[in-house]
Scaffold this motif. Structure first.
Motif, short mmCIF file in Angstrom:
data_model
loop_
_atom_site.label_atom_id
_atom_site.label_comp_id
_atom_site.label_asym_id
_atom_site.label_seq_id
_atom_site.Cartn_x
_atom_site.Cartn_y
_atom_site.Cartn_z
N VAL A 44 0.60 -1.61 -0.30
CA VAL A 44 0.12 0.25 0.14
C VAL A 44 0.71 0.49 0.40
O VAL A 44 0.84 2.54 -0.60
N ALA A 45 1.91 0.97 0.52
CA ALA A 45 3.06 2.44 0.95
C ALA A 45 3.37 2.57 -0.38
O ALA A 45 3.63 4.17 -0.83
N MET A 46 3.79 1.63 -1.39
CA MET A 46 4.42 1.82 -2.11
C MET A 46 3.52 1.91 -3.60
O MET A 46 4.10 2.86 -4.40
N LEU A 47 2.63 1.77 -3.70
CA LEU A 47 1.25 2.37 -4.30
C LEU A 47 1.14 3.68 -4.69
O LEU A 47 1.56 3.90 -5.62
N TYR A 48 0.85 4.34 -2.85
CA TYR A 48 0.71 5.25 -3.24
C TYR A 48 1.65 6.24 -2.97
O TYR A 48 1.41 7.80 -4.24
N LEU B 156 14.29 -0.32 -0.88
CA LEU B 156 13.76 -1.56 -1.02
C LEU B 156 14.55 -2.18 0.13
O LEU B 156 14.41 -3.25 1.60
N ALA B 157 16.43 -1.90 0.25
CA ALA B 157 17.21 -2.45 1.50
C ALA B 157 17.04 -2.47 3.01
O ALA B 157 16.10 -3.06 3.64
N LEU B 158 16.11 -1.15 2.90
CA LEU B 158 15.23 -0.59 4.26
C LEU B 158 14.58 -0.93 4.54
O LEU B 158 13.92 -1.77 6.22
N ILE B 159 13.64 -1.49 3.78
CA ILE B 159 11.87 -3.07 4.02
C ILE B 159 12.71 -3.88 4.12
O ILE B 159 12.03 -4.25 4.95
N GLY C 167 -0.01 4.41 9.54
CA GLY C 167 -0.13 4.36 11.11
C GLY C 167 0.51 2.32 12.17
O GLY C 167 -0.08 2.66 12.74
N ARG C 168 -0.08 1.43 11.40
CA ARG C 168 0.43 0.51 11.76
C ARG C 168 1.70 0.42 12.02
O ARG C 168 2.23 0.07 12.76
N TYR C 169 2.74 0.49 10.88
CA TYR C 169 3.27 0.66 11.08
C TYR C 169 4.71 2.19 10.62
O TYR C 169 5.31 2.29 8.82
N PRO C 170 4.81 2.86 11.53
CA PRO C 170 5.43 4.15 11.42
C PRO C 170 6.61 4.54 10.53
O PRO C 170 7.12 5.07 9.96
N VAL C 171 7.62 3.17 10.77
CA VAL C 171 8.37 2.93 9.71
C VAL C 171 9.03 3.32 8.30
O VAL C 171 9.79 3.43 7.70
N LEU C 172 7.59 2.49 8.48
CA LEU C 172 7.20 2.83 6.73
C LEU C 172 7.02 4.44 5.72
O LEU C 172 7.38 5.12 4.87
N ARG C 173 6.51 5.44 6.70
CA ARG C 173 6.67 6.92 6.44
C ARG C 173 8.15 7.46 6.10
O ARG C 173 8.14 7.87 4.97
#
Length: 296
Positions: free
Chosen positions: A94-98, A170-173, A132-138
């Motif tokens: 979802v984050a990638m799509l955004y 991708l490295a951080l994910i 909101g569920r995974y703040p690291v993604l922001r």
């Protein structure tokens, strides 16, 4: 991600194929459950690979059962039940799509971007829920992919510069899957190289389309700078891209062998050593790759 990281199905055993398909279907259901039916459009082989790798590095988690779905309502098939691994990967999708939608809107004119704008509200709402569920993604998205447009505006932007943002994302994910510091470093390196491989493949896959539309593509910049006046510039670009892709794949497999895999290694091996070379051959031979092919 774009659907390039796929298995080579002819070499998968029946139980391996059922396992992979179950993870793929489980991720599809997880997306629909957590972010609505529209989010299922983000499903791709790439995110199925991320879910598979997440399960592989964790010793526990993930239960399969036979379930029906909207695509196959009369026949139950193996499906991975809802779990933390799928939840994290669904949020990544979802984050990638955004951010892809943001780039698409920025890269096109007002009228051409209307199609992207019509789905911006549900995508934005799903994104807010995911981060909101995974703040690291922001933080990952804002520090990496959000800089992609700035990089592409640099005069004479090189392939390395252009691939940096998505590769680092991708490295951080991927490092989020780690259970200890050593594993984090290996997964970070592997994710970076996989991101670079995907970027290079996608750049070549989109070369002719970008040439016609005038869209940014670092291979076009390389072609103008390095092969001006050459008899066959298309062949020179292909050889250049293939060399970079091969080197990246070689380094990626070295990093992969350092990852502590607890299960599903034969499926991962199939994807890394058979699936990726097959996709590379299809794309470089000029056969347009059917990205996000949802059939299994």
């Amino acid at each position: 991600m774009f659907g390039y990281v796929r298995p080579f199905k002819p070499e998968l055993k029946i139980n391996e194929f059922d396992t992979y398909k179950g993870i793929y279907c489980g991720l599809c259901k997880q997306l629909g459950k957590e972010y609505g039916q529209l989010s299922r459009m983000t499903l791709s082989y790439d995110f199925a690979f991320l879910a598979l790798l997440s399960l592989a590095v964790h010793e526990t988690g993930g239960r399969f059962e036979r379930q029906a779905c909207a695509a196959h309502p009369l026949k139950k098939k193996p499906c991975l039940c809802s779990c933390e691994d799928l939840s994290f990967v669904a949020a990544c999708a979802v984050a990638m799509l955004y951010y892809k939608r943001r780039d698409d809107i920025a890269d096109t004119g007002f009228w051409k971007s209307l199609g992207y704008r019509t789905v911006s509200f549900p995508v934005s709402r799903a994104y807010r829920k995911a981060v909101g569920r995974y703040p690291v993604l922001r933080e990952i998205m804002e520090k990496t992919l959000a800089r992609q447009q700035e990089t592409e505006k640099i005069l004479n932007c090189t392939l390395d510069m252009a691939a940096e943002a998505s590769s680092r994302a991708l490295a951080l994910i991927f490092e989020q899957l780690a259970l200890d510091e050593k594993q984090r470093m290996v997964l970070h390196r592997f994710g970076f190289l996989l991101g670079r491989w995907v970027y290079l493949i996608d750049a070549f896959d989109d070369l002719e389309k970008d040439r016609e539309s005038g869209s940014f593509n670092p291979l076009l910049s390389w072609e103008k700078a390095a092969v001006a006046g050459a008899g066959r510039p298309e062949e020179a670009v292909r050889l250049h891209a293939e060399g970079l892709i091969n080197v990246t794949h070689g380094e990626m497999t070295l990093a992969f062998e350092l990852i502590e895999i607890n299960r599903y290694k034969s499926i991962l091996d199939n994807i890394l050593y058979l699936g990726l070379p097959t996709v590379k051959k299809q794309v470089l031979s000029g056969g347009r790759n059917k990205r996000n092919d949802r059939s299994l």
